[in-house]
Design an enzyme around this catalytic site. Structure first.
Site, PDB file in Angstrom:
ATOM      1  N   TYR A 140      33.929  34.188 -17.911  1.00  0.00           N
ATOM      2  CA  TYR A 140      35.161  34.321 -17.135  1.00  0.00           C
ATOM      3  C   TYR A 140      36.403  34.268 -18.016  1.00  0.00           C
ATOM      4  CZ  TYR A 140      33.298  33.990 -12.367  1.00  0.00           C
ATOM      5  OH  TYR A 140      32.680  34.223 -11.173  1.00  0.00           O
ATOM      6  N   LYS A 191      20.051  30.994 -19.628  1.00  0.00           N
ATOM      7  CA  LYS A 191      19.140  32.087 -20.018  1.00  0.00           C
ATOM      8  C   LYS A 191      18.899  31.999 -21.523  1.00  0.00           C
ATOM      9  CE  LYS A 191      17.930  35.646 -18.218  1.00  0.00           C
ATOM     10  NZ  LYS A 191      16.547  36.050 -17.829  1.00  0.00           N
ATOM     11  N   ASP A 224      17.457  32.906 -13.657  1.00  0.00           N
ATOM     12  CA  ASP A 224      16.869  33.833 -12.676  1.00  0.00           C
ATOM     13  C   ASP A 224      15.749  33.147 -11.911  1.00  0.00           C
ATOM     14  OD1 ASP A 224      15.389  33.755 -15.054  1.00  0.00           O
ATOM     15  OD2 ASP A 224      14.715  35.827 -14.899  1.00  0.00           O
ATOM     16  N   ASP A 248      28.441  30.633 -10.277  1.00  0.00           N
ATOM     17  CA  ASP A 248      29.026  31.461  -9.217  1.00  0.00           C
ATOM     18  C   ASP A 248      27.911  32.045  -8.349  1.00  0.00           C
ATOM     19  OD1 ASP A 248      31.072  32.868  -7.848  1.00  0.00           O
ATOM     20  OD2 ASP A 248      30.605  34.664  -9.020  1.00  0.00           O
ATOM     21  N   ASP A 252      26.420  30.652  -4.404  1.00  0.00           N
ATOM     22  CA  ASP A 252      26.379  31.497  -3.207  1.00  0.00           C
ATOM     23  C   ASP A 252      24.988  31.456  -2.560  1.00  0.00           C
ATOM     24  OD1 ASP A 252      29.024  32.333  -3.338  1.00  0.00           O
ATOM     25  OD2 ASP A 252      28.526  34.427  -2.938  1.00  0.00           O
TER      26      ASP A 252
HETATM   27  C1  IPM Z   1      34.155  31.553  -6.375  1.00  0.00           C
HETATM   28  C2  IPM Z   1      34.679  32.951  -6.271  1.00  0.00           C
HETATM   29  C3  IPM Z   1      35.574  33.229  -7.465  1.00  0.00           C
HETATM   30  C4  IPM Z   1      34.733  33.144  -8.708  1.00  0.00           C
HETATM   31  C5  IPM Z   1      36.351  34.553  -7.409  1.00  0.00           C
HETATM   32  C6  IPM Z   1      37.142  34.707  -6.148  1.00  0.00           C
HETATM   33  C7  IPM Z   1      37.219  34.722  -8.619  1.00  0.00           C
HETATM   34  O1  IPM Z   1      33.633  33.860  -6.152  1.00  0.00           O
HETATM   35  O2  IPM Z   1      34.976  30.618  -6.451  1.00  0.00           O
HETATM   36  O3  IPM Z   1      32.941  31.384  -6.351  1.00  0.00           O
HETATM   37  O4  IPM Z   1      34.095  34.120  -9.103  1.00  0.00           O
HETATM   38  O5  IPM Z   1      34.704  32.069  -9.302  1.00  0.00           O
HETATM   39 MG    MG Z   2      31.738  32.954  -5.959  1.00  0.00          MG
END
Ligand code: IPM
Ligand code: MG
Length: 370
Positions: A140, A191, A224, A248, A252
C-alpha cells in the site's frame, strides 16, 4: 475532556455517522462521557470541495484528536480521479501520517445472526476471531510505484511489497499482547513460498513471539491457504496477524462469515506515547455502499460498534463499551434487523430505527453496567 473528530465521508458514511452522534450524546448525558466533537470532510466530498481527499486543516484536527471516527469513502463518481487525490487517498493519508500501523478487525458471529451467514450454522456459530492487520506498510505504501509509459505502446505498472524488521516487530507485539489476553493462540499469514518479504515476516514474527510471548502457541499459515481455512473451518483461529494486503483480503472473508459486512467494526491504533496514549481511528469495515446511499436503510451497527472500540481503546471505558455491545446484542436478540441482515419473521428497520432500538436497549440495560 476528550476530543473526537468525525469524518463521515461519502455514501452511507454520513447516514451511519449521524446515528453514532446520537449514541455519543446518550453517553454524554447518561454516563458522563465528556467529549467535544468536531467534524470535517474526507474522501470524494473533500476532493469536490478542496481538490484533495483530505485537507491539511482536517489532518491537523485529526492529529489533535483522541479518536477519529470515520464513516466511509469513495463512490463511482470519483473512479477516474488520480490515485494521489482520490477518496481512498484520504484514508491512506490518515493511516500513514497518524502512524496507525495496527488495525484490529474483530469478526464475531452474533448468535442471533448465525443463519444470516452464507456458511452453515455449525461452522460459524460462536465464531470470535480477531484479525490484526498491518496498516501502514507493505504494498500500500511501498516505493517505487506508478504506471510508466514504455513508449512502444506498452506500459508498466509497479507496486512494491516491502517490510522492514521494525514494522513486523511492532505489529507482532500488538498481536502477541492481544493473543495473551484471549486464547493464547496466534496464527501469522504470509507468502514465504514466493516472497522474500513473506520469509522476513515469518522469521521476525517467530523471533518476537518466541522471545517475548513464549506462552503463545504460534502457527504460520500461507495466506492463500488461510483464506481457504477461513471458509472451511474458521473457528480454528483466534488471533490472526498478517500484512496490509493480505489483511485487507482476509478481513473481508472473515467479515462475511459473520453474516454481513454491516456488522463489523475496526480500530486502527498507533504507537503509545510517553503517557501511554496512542493515536486512533475507528471505522466500519464496510464501504460507502453507493447503491443504497441516501435511502435511510444502511445498517449503522458496524459504525456504532466502532464507537464501542473507541470507548475501550481510546477512552479507557471498558464497561461503557461492554454496555454498548450488549445493547446491540439485545436488539438482535429481539429480532430487530436492517435490510442487510433481514431474516423471515423479523422486524425490519432502517438506519434511524436501528439506532432508536439500540438507544432503547442502552436505557434498559445501563443499570447492569454501573
Ligand atoms: C479497507 C478498505 C481500504 C483498504 C480501501 C477503501 C482503501 O478496503 O479498509 O479494508 O484497502 O484498506
Ligand atoms: Mg478492504
Amino acid at each position: 475532556m476528550g476530543k473526537i473528530l468525525m469524518l463521515p465521508g461519502d455514501g452511507i458514511g454520513t447516514e451511519v455517522m449521524a446515528e453514532v452522534r446520537r449514541i455519543i450524546d446518550w453517553y454524554g448525558t447518561q454516563r458522563g462521557f465528556d467529549v467535544t466533537i468536531d467534524e470535517d470532510l474526507v474522501g470524494g466530498c473533500a476532493y469536490d470541495e478542496h481538490g484533495q481527499a483530505i485537507s491539511d486543516a482536517a489532518m491537523e484536527k485529526a492529529h489533535q484528536s483522541d479518536a477519529v471516527m470515520l464513516g466511509a469513502v469513495g463512490g463511482p463518481q470519483w473512479d477516474g480521479v488520480a490515485y494521489d487525490v482520490r477518496p481512498e487517498a484520504g484514508l491512506l493519508r490518515l493511516r500513514g501520517e497518524l502512524g496507525l500501523f495496527a488495525n484490529l478487525r474483530p469478526a464475531i458471529c452474533f448468535a442471533a445472526l448465525a443463519d444470516a451467514s452464507s456458511l452453515k450454522r455449525d461452522i460459524i456459530e460462536g465464531l470470535d476471531i480477531l484479525i490484526v492487520r498491518e496498516l501502514t506498510g507493505g504494498v500500500y505504501f511501498g516505493e517505487p510505484r506508478g504506471i510508466e509509459d514504455l513508449g512502444d505502446g506498452q506500459r508498466r505498472g509497479v507496486n512494491t511489497q516491502v517490510y522492514e524488521t521494525y514494522e513486523i516487530e511492532r505489529i507482532a507485539r500488538v498481536a502477541g499482547d492481544l493473543a495473551m489476553k484471549r486464547d493464547k493462540r496466534l496464527a501469522s499469514a504470509e507468502k514465504r513460498n514466493v516472497m522474500e518479504s513473506g520469509l522476513l515476516w515469518n522469521e521476525e514474527v517467530t523471533r518476537v513471539i518466541g522471545n517475548e510471548f513464549p506462552e503463545l502457541e504460534l502457527e504460520h499459515v500461507l495466506a492463500d491457504n488461510c483464506a481457504m481455512q477461513l471458509v472451511r473451518n474458521p473457528k480454528q483461529y483466534d488471533v490472526l496477524v498478517t500484512d496490509n494486503l493480505f489483511g485487507d483480503l482476509l478481513s473481508d472473508v472473515a467479515a462475511m462469515l459473520t453474516g454481513s459486512l454491516g456488522m463489523l467494526p475496526s480500530a486502527a491504533l498507533g504507537a503509545a506515547d510517553s503517557e501511554g496514549r496512542s493515536k486512533a481511528m475507528y471505522e466500519p469495515v464496510h464501504g460507502s455502499a453507493p447503491d443504497i446511499a441516501g435511502q435511510g436503510i444502511a445498517n449503522p451497527i458496524a459504525t456504532i460498534m466502532s464507537f464501542a472500540m473507541a470507548l475501550r481503546y481510546s477512552f479507557n471505558r471498558g464497561q461503557d463499551a461492554d454496555l454498548l455491545e450488549a445493547a446491540v446484542t439485545h436488539v438482535l436478540d429481539k429480532g430487530i434487523r436492517c435490510g442487510d441482515i433481514m431474516q423471515p419473521g423479523m422486524e425490519k428497520v432502517g438506519t434511524v430505527g436501528m439506532s432508536d432500538a439500540i438507544l432503547a436497549s442502552l436505557n434498559e440495560l445501563q443499570e447492569q453496567y454501573s
